[in-house]
Design a protein around this motif. Sequence first.
Motif, PDB file in Angstrom:
ATOM      1  N   PHE A 241     -13.846  -3.023   0.093  1.00  0.00           N
ATOM      2  CA  PHE A 241     -13.642  -2.312   1.357  1.00  0.00           C
ATOM      3  C   PHE A 241     -12.303  -2.702   1.973  1.00  0.00           C
ATOM      4  O   PHE A 241     -11.537  -1.858   2.444  1.00  0.00           O
ATOM      5  CB  PHE A 241     -14.775  -2.654   2.325  1.00  0.00           C
ATOM      6  N   LYS A 242     -12.031  -4.018   1.942  1.00  0.00           N
ATOM      7  CA  LYS A 242     -10.774  -4.505   2.504  1.00  0.00           C
ATOM      8  C   LYS A 242      -9.586  -3.944   1.737  1.00  0.00           C
ATOM      9  O   LYS A 242      -8.580  -3.527   2.310  1.00  0.00           O
ATOM     10  CB  LYS A 242     -10.752  -6.036   2.471  1.00  0.00           C
ATOM     11  N   LYS A 243      -9.726  -3.899   0.405  1.00  0.00           N
ATOM     12  CA  LYS A 243      -8.661  -3.362  -0.436  1.00  0.00           C
ATOM     13  C   LYS A 243      -8.413  -1.892  -0.133  1.00  0.00           C
ATOM     14  O   LYS A 243      -7.283  -1.442  -0.005  1.00  0.00           O
ATOM     15  CB  LYS A 243      -9.042  -3.548  -1.906  1.00  0.00           C
ATOM     16  N   ASN A 244      -9.513  -1.115  -0.015  1.00  0.00           N
ATOM     17  CA  ASN A 244      -9.386   0.308   0.288  1.00  0.00           C
ATOM     18  C   ASN A 244      -8.773   0.532   1.667  1.00  0.00           C
ATOM     19  O   ASN A 244      -7.980   1.448   1.869  1.00  0.00           O
ATOM     20  CB  ASN A 244     -10.755   0.990   0.220  1.00  0.00           C
ATOM     21  N   ASP A 245      -9.164  -0.314   2.643  1.00  0.00           N
ATOM     22  CA  ASP A 245      -8.642  -0.192   4.001  1.00  0.00           C
ATOM     23  C   ASP A 245      -7.150  -0.457   4.024  1.00  0.00           C
ATOM     24  O   ASP A 245      -6.384   0.259   4.665  1.00  0.00           O
ATOM     25  CB  ASP A 245      -9.371  -1.178   4.925  1.00  0.00           C
ATOM     26  N   GLU A 246      -6.713  -1.499   3.280  1.00  0.00           N
ATOM     27  CA  GLU A 246      -5.291  -1.816   3.223  1.00  0.00           C
ATOM     28  C   GLU A 246      -4.512  -0.712   2.520  1.00  0.00           C
ATOM     29  O   GLU A 246      -3.398  -0.360   2.923  1.00  0.00           O
ATOM     30  CB  GLU A 246      -5.092  -3.150   2.496  1.00  0.00           C
ATOM     31  N   ALA A 247      -5.100  -0.155   1.479  1.00  0.00           N
ATOM     32  CA  ALA A 247      -4.449   0.938   0.755  1.00  0.00           C
ATOM     33  C   ALA A 247      -4.316   2.165   1.645  1.00  0.00           C
ATOM     34  O   ALA A 247      -3.298   2.863   1.609  1.00  0.00           O
ATOM     35  CB  ALA A 247      -5.258   1.282  -0.499  1.00  0.00           C
ATOM     36  N   ASP A 248      -5.358   2.405   2.456  1.00  0.00           N
ATOM     37  CA  ASP A 248      -5.334   3.549   3.371  1.00  0.00           C
ATOM     38  C   ASP A 248      -4.247   3.378   4.415  1.00  0.00           C
ATOM     39  O   ASP A 248      -3.512   4.320   4.720  1.00  0.00           O
ATOM     40  CB  ASP A 248      -6.703   3.687   4.049  1.00  0.00           C
ATOM     41  N   ILE A 249      -4.125   2.157   4.979  1.00  0.00           N
ATOM     42  CA  ILE A 249      -3.099   1.883   5.981  1.00  0.00           C
ATOM     43  C   ILE A 249      -1.710   2.038   5.365  1.00  0.00           C
ATOM     44  O   ILE A 249      -0.807   2.623   5.958  1.00  0.00           O
ATOM     45  CB  ILE A 249      -3.270   0.467   6.566  1.00  0.00           C
ATOM     46  N   SER A 250      -1.561   1.519   4.138  1.00  0.00           N
ATOM     47  CA  SER A 250      -0.277   1.620   3.445  1.00  0.00           C
ATOM     48  C   SER A 250       0.087   3.080   3.188  1.00  0.00           C
ATOM     49  O   SER A 250       1.234   3.492   3.382  1.00  0.00           O
ATOM     50  CB  SER A 250      -0.341   0.865   2.121  1.00  0.00           C
ATOM     51  N   TYR A 251      -0.905   3.875   2.780  1.00  0.00           N
ATOM     52  CA  TYR A 251      -0.687   5.309   2.524  1.00  0.00           C
ATOM     53  C   TYR A 251      -0.271   6.017   3.806  1.00  0.00           C
ATOM     54  O   TYR A 251       0.679   6.800   3.821  1.00  0.00           O
ATOM     55  CB  TYR A 251      -1.963   5.929   1.964  1.00  0.00           C
ATOM     56  N   ASN A 252      -1.000   5.736   4.897  1.00  0.00           N
ATOM     57  CA  ASN A 252      -0.687   6.359   6.180  1.00  0.00           C
ATOM     58  C   ASN A 252       0.711   5.993   6.654  1.00  0.00           C
ATOM     59  O   ASN A 252       1.456   6.839   7.163  1.00  0.00           O
ATOM     60  CB  ASN A 252      -1.706   5.932   7.247  1.00  0.00           C
ATOM     61  N   THR A 253       1.071   4.713   6.495  1.00  0.00           N
ATOM     62  CA  THR A 253       2.390   4.251   6.917  1.00  0.00           C
ATOM     63  C   THR A 253       3.487   4.964   6.133  1.00  0.00           C
ATOM     64  O   THR A 253       4.473   5.427   6.712  1.00  0.00           O
ATOM     65  CB  THR A 253       2.513   2.727   6.722  1.00  0.00           C
ATOM     66  N   ASN A 254       3.312   5.055   4.821  1.00  0.00           N
ATOM     67  CA  ASN A 254       4.305   5.729   3.977  1.00  0.00           C
ATOM     68  C   ASN A 254       4.427   7.206   4.342  1.00  0.00           C
ATOM     69  O   ASN A 254       5.521   7.770   4.343  1.00  0.00           O
ATOM     70  CB  ASN A 254       3.937   5.593   2.498  1.00  0.00           C
ATOM     71  N   LEU A 255       3.293   7.826   4.646  1.00  0.00           N
ATOM     72  CA  LEU A 255       3.288   9.243   5.017  1.00  0.00           C
ATOM     73  C   LEU A 255       4.035   9.464   6.323  1.00  0.00           C
ATOM     74  O   LEU A 255       4.825  10.406   6.457  1.00  0.00           O
ATOM     75  CB  LEU A 255       1.843   9.735   5.149  1.00  0.00           C
ATOM     76  N   ILE A 256       3.799   8.582   7.295  1.00  0.00           N
ATOM     77  CA  ILE A 256       4.483   8.684   8.591  1.00  0.00           C
ATOM     78  C   ILE A 256       5.984   8.456   8.428  1.00  0.00           C
ATOM     79  O   ILE A 256       6.799   9.179   9.002  1.00  0.00           O
ATOM     80  CB  ILE A 256       3.883   7.682   9.596  1.00  0.00           C
ATOM     81  N   GLN A 257       6.344   7.455   7.636  1.00  0.00           N
ATOM     82  CA  GLN A 257       7.758   7.183   7.401  1.00  0.00           C
ATOM     83  C   GLN A 257       8.446   8.377   6.744  1.00  0.00           C
ATOM     84  O   GLN A 257       9.579   8.723   7.088  1.00  0.00           O
ATOM     85  CB  GLN A 257       7.913   5.936   6.534  1.00  0.00           C
ATOM     86  N   GLN A 258       7.740   9.018   5.808  1.00  0.00           N
ATOM     87  CA  GLN A 258       8.293  10.190   5.147  1.00  0.00           C
ATOM     88  C   GLN A 258       8.486  11.334   6.134  1.00  0.00           C
ATOM     89  O   GLN A 258       9.489  12.046   6.087  1.00  0.00           O
ATOM     90  CB  GLN A 258       7.370  10.633   4.005  1.00  0.00           C
ATOM     91  N   GLN A 259       7.534  11.492   7.060  1.00  0.00           N
ATOM     92  CA  GLN A 259       7.655  12.547   8.059  1.00  0.00           C
ATOM     93  C   GLN A 259       8.840  12.290   8.985  1.00  0.00           C
ATOM     94  O   GLN A 259       9.577  13.214   9.350  1.00  0.00           O
ATOM     95  CB  GLN A 259       6.374  12.637   8.892  1.00  0.00           C
ATOM     96  N   ILE A 260       9.031  11.021   9.354  1.00  0.00           N
ATOM     97  CA  ILE A 260      10.162  10.674  10.218  1.00  0.00           C
ATOM     98  C   ILE A 260      11.483  10.954   9.500  1.00  0.00           C
ATOM     99  O   ILE A 260      12.442  11.423  10.103  1.00  0.00           O
ATOM    100  CB  ILE A 260      10.077   9.198  10.660  1.00  0.00           C
ATOM    101  N   VAL A 261      11.516  10.677   8.199  1.00  0.00           N
ATOM    102  CA  VAL A 261      12.712  10.985   7.406  1.00  0.00           C
ATOM    103  C   VAL A 261      12.968  12.488   7.402  1.00  0.00           C
ATOM    104  O   VAL A 261      14.102  12.944   7.540  1.00  0.00           O
ATOM    105  CB  VAL A 261      12.554  10.468   5.954  1.00  0.00           C
ATOM    106  N   ASN A 262      11.894  13.274   7.250  1.00  0.00           N
ATOM    107  CA  ASN A 262      12.036  14.731   7.248  1.00  0.00           C
ATOM    108  C   ASN A 262      12.536  15.247   8.598  1.00  0.00           C
ATOM    109  O   ASN A 262      13.310  16.195   8.671  1.00  0.00           O
ATOM    110  CB  ASN A 262      10.693  15.388   6.913  1.00  0.00           C
ATOM    111  N   VAL A 263      12.056  14.615   9.684  1.00  0.00           N
ATOM    112  CA  VAL A 263      12.485  15.017  11.024  1.00  0.00           C
ATOM    113  C   VAL A 263      13.918  14.560  11.279  1.00  0.00           C
ATOM    114  O   VAL A 263      14.653  15.192  12.024  1.00  0.00           O
ATOM    115  CB  VAL A 263      11.537  14.411  12.093  1.00  0.00           C
ATOM    116  N   GLY A 264      14.308  13.435  10.629  1.00  0.00           N
ATOM    117  CA  GLY A 264      15.610  12.832  10.904  1.00  0.00           C
ATOM    118  C   GLY A 264      16.784  13.647  10.423  1.00  0.00           C
ATOM    119  O   GLY A 264      17.544  13.234   9.556  1.00  0.00           O
TER     120      GLY A 264
END
Length: 206
Positions: free
Chosen positions: A24-47
């Motif tokens: 569960f902890k591994k999946n939660d960390e993977a989910d947070i990492s995925y979300n962070t990468n997705l947000i960073q990618q969106q900011i790059v697209n907006v930038g």
Amino acid sequence: MIKKIVIAVILVTTVLLLFKYCDFKKNDEADISYNTNLIQQQIVNVGKLVVTEGHFSEVITYKNQQKYLMNMVSFEKKALIVVNADVTVAYDLQKMKYDIDEKNKTITIVSIPKEEIKISPDIQFYDVEQSKLNPFTGDDYNKINKSVKANLAKKIEKSTLKSNAKNRLISELSKILILTNTMGWTLQYEGQIIENEKDLGQQVKM
């Protein structure tokens, strides 16, 4: 015998729970990492550069006199000047600074770059009158160019060009807001939680 069976069951249950917790902890960390990468990618697209363009025209008359012999003799030069200028108001969002707090699932916009105003005037001279004792020089052209840009800057302030640029800026930043809301994250700017596009528009100053 029963005691051994009970102990074995407890051990198996404990091991299963440990595996489940770790997974569960591994999946939660993977989910947070995925979300962070997705947000960073969106900011790059907006930038990217958000640009609003405008066109201004004006006609001015330039006059200058050179006087001699205690102002008894003067030589005048003048010209009719037609100005057509392209103006752009831009935000280089690649210069935007932000902070990602994975633990609290918060995106904080630290700073938004100030707008960049570029004025590109095309100056045409008509009905030029001058004399050998008072000809047009480079200094005259510099004065005219400076005066033209100053007048255009005043017109820009009175126009809707900057407010239109702000609206386009808010539209781009709203893409980050939509993504953070969808993913259960929070967007902040200048100490305020941004819940909708209206909040964003009120916080962003020109």
